[in-house]
Design a protein around this motif. Structure first.
Motif: not given
Length: 281
Positions: A17-26
């Protein structure tokens, strides 16, 4: 598995599972919601044995919680653990039958650090991984397991240093302090983690459960301790001083990608602002 903030792929008994929550993975409500869904789905699939978490952003693994969305992300956590607490969500991951591994590149601060501490193992890129527990800068304590986990891993003095200083720690020092299992060259990290994950997944799943239960009985703090830290975090962040410092931090670029590349400098500015004498007029 279609999730907004996690790019999930399976390799037999291992889920990546790659975290992809732009703009900064908050760590906000969307990411917490997707973590809940992932854990539920993976646990329900008897063929899945190992979860590997990484980040699609080379600069940020999980930056920290979104301080403007505390009530909302806590509500998402409650859908799995029955209480509005990401600390209890992270404790739930530690208790899971699944073996969890954090493959860390970029910054992992605040609740991001607490998330990887909840994983069973942590491996970090020597060149890019950065760790920090900065809650003291806002008059709060780590509220999602950091106090419990870091003190057990590092011992009293180093845990106090890490949490009181609110400084960044590179991967080599994090390894020396016990924050992570190993610091590895970034080019070697994915293959190392993938090989380890598949090796573990090849052993009997019932033995994983048995071993984790025994290790957790020795090392995992009680639910009551997690609840207490969560409450204290909330009290600190909502206090007049905490709220004032959050407003000041946002004015200085807190929760923006570029400004947080050097978060300790910003926290130092907040301390200087707080020490400035106030005019009586």
């Amino acid at each position: 598995m279609a999730l907004e903030t996690l790019d999930v792929r399976g390799e037999g008994p291992v889920l990546f599972a790659a975290i992809t929550s732009p703009p900064m993975n908050l760590l906000g409500p969307e990411l917490v919601r997707d973590l809940v869904s992932l854990i539920q789905t993976a646990e329900a699939d008897g063929d899945v044995r190992v979860l590997v978490f990484s980040s699609a952003d080379p600069d940020y693994f999980i930056s920290h919680v979104d301080v403007t969305q505390i009530a909302r992300y806590r509500a998402e956590a409650a859908k799995l653990v029955g209480e509005p607490s990401i600390g209890l969500l992270f404790r739930r991951l530690a208790e899971s039958r699944l073996v969890s591994i954090a493959q860390i590149e970029g910054r992992v601060r605040g609740a991001g650090s607490e998330f990887v501490l909840a994983c069973d193992m942590r491996f970090a890129a020597r060149e890019s991984a950065v760790f920090c527990q900065f809650e003291q800068a806002f008059g709060a304590i780590p509220g999602a397991g950091g106090v419990q986990q870091l003190t057990r891993l590092m011992g009293r003095a180093r845990a106090l240093e890490v949490m009181l200083s609110a400084q960044d720690y590179d991967a080599e020092l994090a390894e020396r302090y016990g924050w992570i299992n190993r610091a590895l060259p970034g080019a070697e990290l994915p293959d190392f983690v993938r090989s380890l994950a598949h090796r573990i997944a090849g052993f009997p799943a019932a033995a994983h459960v048995m071993l984790k239960e025994r290790v957790n009985a020795i090392t995992l703090a009680s639910t009551e301790e997690f609840r207490r830290d969560s409450d204290l975090f909330g009290e600190g962040m909502s206090s007049p001083e905490g709220a004032s410092r959050i407003k000041g931090a946002i004015r200085h670029g807190f929760q923006t990608r570029d400004a947080e590349l050097d978060l300790p400098r910003m926290l130092g500015v907040l301390a200087e602002d707080a020490e400035e004498p106030r005019s009586d007029t």
